[in-house]
Each structure stands twice: as structure tokens, then as C-alpha cells.
Enzyme design. Sequence first.
Site, short mmCIF file in Angstrom:
data_model
loop_
_atom_site.label_atom_id
_atom_site.label_comp_id
_atom_site.label_asym_id
_atom_site.label_seq_id
_atom_site.Cartn_x
_atom_site.Cartn_y
_atom_site.Cartn_z
N ASP A 46 -35.91 -9.92 3.73
CA ASP A 46 -37.21 -10.51 3.54
C ASP A 46 -37.64 -11.92 3.79
O ASP A 46 -38.58 -12.45 3.56
CB ASP A 46 -37.80 -10.02 2.16
N SER A 47 -36.49 -12.53 4.26
CA SER A 47 -36.36 -13.95 4.96
C SER A 47 -37.56 -14.00 5.90
O SER A 47 -37.98 -14.95 6.36
CB SER A 47 -35.26 -14.51 5.00
N ASP A 85 -34.30 -5.07 3.31
CA ASP A 85 -34.69 -5.30 1.93
C ASP A 85 -35.85 -4.83 1.51
O ASP A 85 -36.95 -4.46 2.31
CB ASP A 85 -35.00 -6.97 2.04
N LYS A 114 -31.18 -3.22 0.10
CA LYS A 114 -31.01 -4.08 -0.83
C LYS A 114 -32.17 -4.64 -1.68
O LYS A 114 -33.33 -4.93 -1.31
CB LYS A 114 -30.60 -5.51 0.04
N GLU A 116 -33.05 -7.16 -5.36
CA GLU A 116 -32.66 -8.17 -6.11
C GLU A 116 -32.83 -8.18 -7.81
O GLU A 116 -33.56 -7.44 -7.99
CB GLU A 116 -33.45 -9.48 -5.65
N GLU A 184 -25.90 -15.53 -3.94
CA GLU A 184 -26.63 -16.42 -3.27
C GLU A 184 -26.37 -17.82 -4.03
O GLU A 184 -26.92 -17.69 -5.20
CB GLU A 184 -28.03 -15.88 -2.66
O1 KIV Z 1 -33.81 -11.78 3.11
C1 KIV Z 1 -32.59 -12.38 3.37
O2 KIV Z 1 -32.53 -12.93 4.46
C2 KIV Z 1 -31.53 -12.47 2.28
C3 KIV Z 1 -30.33 -13.21 2.65
C4 KIV Z 1 -30.43 -14.72 2.55
C5 KIV Z 1 -29.30 -12.76 2.09
O3 KIV Z 1 -31.85 -11.73 1.43
#
Ligand code: KIV
Length: 284
Positions: A46-47, A85, A114, A116, A184
Site C-alpha cells: 500500500d506504499s 497488502d 499482508k 498490519e 518495520e
Molecule cells: O506497503 C509497503 O510497501 C510495505 C513495505 C514497506 C513492507 O508494507
Amino acid sequence: MIKKVSVNTLQRYKDNGEKFSMLTAYDYSTAKYFDEAGVDVLLVGDSLAMVILGYDSTTKVSFDEMAVFTKAVSRGTSRSLIVADLPFMSYNISLESALTNACNMIKYGANAVKIEGCSEHIVDVVRRCVESGVPVMGHLGFTPQFLNTIGGYNIQGKSYESTLAILSQAKKLEAAGAFALVLEMVPEECAKYIDENINIPTISCGAGRYCTGQVLVSDDMLGKYSDFKPKFVRRYADMRSVITDSARQYDYDVKNGLFPSDDEVYKLSEEELKQFNFREGVKC
Ligand code: KIV
């Protein structure tokens, strides 16, 4: 025949004391190149909210936006494991909507999701996803989706007590069936202690050298995203310069009649050309 990386491959890396690589990928071509380069895991992170879509936080990206990028990455990938994500609020409201969203990511081409954090609800989500055939990667330490409650980009796990707190969360996620865990922005000793005290692989995102895997945001490591650079990022390229230099040269070539050249145009046959009466001569 290419052997696809699976959750078992990652576990084997840990069991054999070997390392694996993970990079974020958001589009078809980049996924293809990372896959060809041998990167084990591609994260549709989600970056992308910040580095691709220009939002000021990862919390701004929607599930539907994440879905578009997940589909693109899956079309470019043969070997790498694809992890998508689940974005902010796509798994926090109810178990049912979390499960629906996780399953949809698999339908769009991800091999795992993924999520969080480690509240009771999140542990339940992990358990239900895994029971339903959706592998889940956890994410502890600094968790960007909780930026507003954490209060800033702060390093986590800076004491023995807070390391034990993260370890306890890691054990809950492992017990719920998570297959790996991103850590992280924690000190590397904290990450080492956690990696040594759980069975599943940990993946460092600014968590030092002792995790089983390493992950970087690709736009950071390629030097494309330049708004800021965290301390833990190593820049392997300067894509910002490559892109601006190329665009500057292109602009110059267009404005000076240097692009396109003779090799870069389609031509009429001599016979057809004879029938035209151009105002200015056409060079053939
Ligand atoms: O969204 C992302 O790119 C991440 C990484 C920084 C692990 O969660």
C-alpha cells in the site's frame, strides 16, 4: 519449467539459515523484471498510495485501487510469490468483509495478503483467512496504517519491554497461522530476538541484518521516489535522473526537429507520393 516460490519455500529459507529477497512491485513490466531477476517475493504494497498515486499517506488508498495494481503485477509474474497488502479499513470493520476482501485479492492474482497489527480482531482475521485458504503475512513494529495513533514515523521496539511486547504479538500471529512477518523500523537486535524466538520467517523493513528476508520499497531503492529517503534504504539506481534526463533530451529533440528521425517514421510508396501536391516539399 519455472518453480513458483511458495510459502513453503520461504519457510525452507529460514529452516536452512538462508536469506530471501522481497521488493514492492506495482505494475506489469516492473513485476516481470523483478521476477526475471530472481526476487523471491513481490509485494503489492500500500506504499503505492504515496509512491505511485501521490497521496500523503498509505491510509488514503482504496481496496479497488489496490486491486488494479495486484492484477497488473500478477500478469507480469511467473516465479515470485505475490503478496498484496490489504489497505486501511479493508479488514478492520468486520470479519466477513475482511475475509471477502482477502479472498478477492487471491482472485485478482495474489498468492497471499499482508495485514498490519495484532489486535484480537486481526488475529481472528488471520485465523479465518488461513482456514479459508488465504495465506497471511503479518506486519509489526512500525505499522504505517496506524500512523495517526502512533503519532509519527517513530522507531518501535527500542527497549527490552517493547521487544517482548512485539514478540508476544508475533507469537499470536504465528499461532493464528501467519506464514511470515514483516518487522518495520525496529532496532536489529529486537528483530534478531524475535526471529530467533518464532518459527516463521521474519522480513526486515529497516529492521537490520538478522531477519530471514529483506524488503524495500522499489521506488526508494531505484531512486525514483525522492520526497524522502529513510535511513535504511539503499539506493541501487538513480531513476529520477534517468527519467528527467531522458525527458529533457526528448523535449530538446522534439523542439529542434531531431525527433522523429527517418528511421522512426512510416513512408508512402513512390507511386502514391506522386499524387500529392504538398505545399512544402516532402523529402523522400
Ligand atoms: O506497503 C509497503 O510497501 C510495505 C513495505 C514497506 C513492507 O508494507
